[in-house]
Design an enzyme around this catalytic site. Structure first.
Site, PDB file in Angstrom:
ATOM      1  N   ASP A   1      39.775 -49.316 -65.766  1.00 12.13           N
ATOM      2  CA  ASP A   1      39.223 -48.626 -66.933  1.00 12.13           C
ATOM      3  C   ASP A   1      40.130 -48.799 -68.147  1.00 12.13           C
ATOM      4  O   ASP A   1      39.791 -48.370 -69.256  1.00 12.13           O
ATOM      5  CB  ASP A   1      38.948 -47.148 -66.633  1.00 12.13           C
ATOM      6  CG  ASP A   1      40.191 -46.367 -66.263  1.00 12.13           C
ATOM      7  OD1 ASP A   1      41.275 -46.979 -66.117  1.00 12.13           O
ATOM      8  OD2 ASP A   1      40.094 -45.134 -66.125  1.00 12.13           O
ATOM      9  N   SER A   2      41.282 -49.476 -67.946  1.00 10.63           N
ATOM     10  CA  SER A   2      42.095 -49.908 -69.090  1.00 10.63           C
ATOM     11  C   SER A   2      41.282 -50.822 -70.004  1.00 10.63           C
ATOM     12  O   SER A   2      41.681 -51.072 -71.146  1.00 10.63           O
ATOM     13  CB  SER A   2      43.364 -50.621 -68.607  1.00 10.63           C
ATOM     14  OG  SER A   2      43.037 -51.596 -67.639  1.00 10.63           O
TER      15      SER A   2
ATOM     16  N   ASP B   1      37.085 -49.774 -61.014  1.00 10.40           N
ATOM     17  CA  ASP B   1      37.672 -48.467 -61.338  1.00 10.40           C
ATOM     18  C   ASP B   1      36.577 -47.465 -61.691  1.00 10.40           C
ATOM     19  O   ASP B   1      35.769 -47.710 -62.591  1.00 10.40           O
ATOM     20  CB  ASP B   1      38.574 -48.656 -62.569  1.00 10.40           C
ATOM     21  CG  ASP B   1      39.880 -47.915 -62.473  1.00 10.40           C
ATOM     22  OD1 ASP B   1      40.075 -47.164 -61.500  1.00 10.40           O
ATOM     23  OD2 ASP B   1      40.706 -48.099 -63.381  1.00 10.40           O
TER      24      ASP B   1
ATOM     25  N   LYS C   1      38.316 -47.606 -57.114  1.00 11.58           N
ATOM     26  CA  LYS C   1      39.588 -46.894 -57.282  1.00 11.58           C
ATOM     27  C   LYS C   1      39.312 -45.604 -58.046  1.00 11.58           C
ATOM     28  O   LYS C   1      38.469 -45.593 -58.953  1.00 11.58           O
ATOM     29  CB  LYS C   1      40.591 -47.757 -58.056  1.00 11.58           C
ATOM     30  CG  LYS C   1      41.921 -47.044 -58.339  1.00 11.58           C
ATOM     31  CD  LYS C   1      42.993 -47.980 -58.867  1.00 11.58           C
ATOM     32  CE  LYS C   1      42.934 -48.222 -60.341  1.00 11.58           C
ATOM     33  NZ  LYS C   1      43.053 -47.009 -61.175  1.00 11.58           N
TER      34      LYS C   1
ATOM     35  N   GLU D   1      41.468 -41.858 -59.575  1.00  7.29           N
ATOM     36  CA  GLU D   1      42.783 -41.301 -59.910  1.00  7.29           C
ATOM     37  C   GLU D   1      42.950 -39.879 -59.376  1.00  7.29           C
ATOM     38  O   GLU D   1      42.049 -39.043 -59.520  1.00  7.29           O
ATOM     39  CB  GLU D   1      42.973 -41.276 -61.434  1.00  7.29           C
ATOM     40  CG  GLU D   1      43.047 -42.661 -62.038  1.00  7.29           C
ATOM     41  CD  GLU D   1      43.300 -42.653 -63.542  1.00  7.29           C
ATOM     42  OE1 GLU D   1      43.557 -41.570 -64.117  1.00  7.29           O
ATOM     43  OE2 GLU D   1      43.231 -43.737 -64.135  1.00  7.29           O
TER      44      GLU D   1
ATOM     45  N   GLU E   1      51.783 -45.473 -60.375  1.00  7.90           N
ATOM     46  CA  GLU E   1      51.993 -45.890 -61.768  1.00  7.90           C
ATOM     47  C   GLU E   1      53.116 -45.076 -62.408  1.00  7.90           C
ATOM     48  O   GLU E   1      53.085 -43.836 -62.414  1.00  7.90           O
ATOM     49  CB  GLU E   1      50.685 -45.724 -62.566  1.00  7.90           C
ATOM     50  CG  GLU E   1      50.859 -46.134 -64.025  1.00  7.90           C
ATOM     51  CD  GLU E   1      49.551 -46.355 -64.775  1.00  7.90           C
ATOM     52  OE1 GLU E   1      48.465 -46.304 -64.162  1.00  7.90           O
ATOM     53  OE2 GLU E   1      49.634 -46.609 -65.992  1.00  7.90           O
TER      54      GLU E   1
END
Ligand code: KIV
Length: 263
Positions: free
Chosen positions: A42-43, A81, A110, A112, A179
């Protein structure tokens, strides 16, 4: 690469190499590379769409990026993501987001954080979809974290992150992104877990590394954290190419005779 090969890679201390990718052209080049896994992160919100955080990107946009990457890299293991809040609303909403990414071509998703996500991860995994966890600096929580900072600075934070890592494993994650945490903590978590860890800004003791494509290629001019190594001076090389093109057009040396259609 598939998820069954990962525990063996960890056991044999063979590092796992992941890079982010968001578009077809880059994916075609990565398809030919020695990189193991592609993360449609999602970056993309920041490096592809120019936002200051990852929050604005939607599931539909992530599915669109995932499909483009799959078309370019049919042979690579692709992780999609799940974007901001897409797995925090309701189980049907979560599963719809998972469906969109998987049907766009991802082989895993993925998400978070672990607090409040244990049941969700369990359900996604039971539905046949591998889940990669992500702890430490979790950019979707940037407003709660007060910025993009290294995590795990106090003894209490270290204990919390170690417990979170174990909880991700217990919930069924097949791998875990760490991270921006101190190297010693990443090393301890890596030793504690049977599943592989993939670090970004987490030192060398993790089972693998991930970098954002634009950072690795030196295309991200205003982002230079210490953990990024630039393997290409991409922005300088692109700039020189654009300026050579502009000069050639203005001088009339482009197109040359062999670059024109006769007749
Ligand atoms: O979105 C992303 O690029 C990521 C990586 C930094 C792990 O989550």
């Amino acid at each position: 690469m598939n998820i069954l090969k990962l525990p063996e890679r960890k056991r044999k201390h063979q590092k796992i190499v992941m890079v982010t990718c968001y578009d077809y052209t880059s994916a075609r080049i990565l398809e030919q590379s020695d990189v193991d896994m592609l993360l449609v992160g999602d970056s993309a919100a920041m490096v592809m769409h120019g936002h200051h955080t990852t929050l604005p990107i939607t599931v539909e946009m992530m599915a669109w990026h995932t499909a483009a990457v799959r078309r370019g890299a049919p042979g690579k293991f692709i992780v999609g993501d799940l974007p901001f809040l897409s797995y925090r609303k309701s189980l049907p909403d979560t599963m719809e987001a998972v469906r969109l990414l998987m049907q766009a071509g991802a082989e895993a998703v993925k998400l978070e954080g672990i607090a409040g996500n244990e049941e969700t991860i369990h359900h996604i995994v039971q539905s046949g979809v591998p889940v990669m966890g992500h702890i430490g600096l979790t950019p979707q929580s940037v407003n709660q974290l007060g910025g993009f900072h290294v995590q795990g600075g106090t003894a209490q934070d270290r204990e919390r992150l170690k417990a979170e890592a174990l909880a991700c494993q217990s919930a069924g994650c097949f791998a875990l992104v760490l991270e921006c945490v101190p190297e010693s903590l990443a090393g301890e978590i890596t030793a504690d877990l049977a599943i592989p860890t993939i670090g970004i800004g987490a030192g060398v003791q993790t089972d693998g590394q991930v970098l954002v494509l634009q950072d690795l290629l030196g295309l991200n001019l205003d982002f230079r954290p210490k953990f990024v190594r630039r393997y290409l001076d991409g922005s300088q090389q692109w700039l020189e190419a654009f300026n050579r093109y502009a000069r050639d057009v203005r001088e009339g040396s482009f197109p040359a005779s062999e670059e024109r259609y006769a007749g």
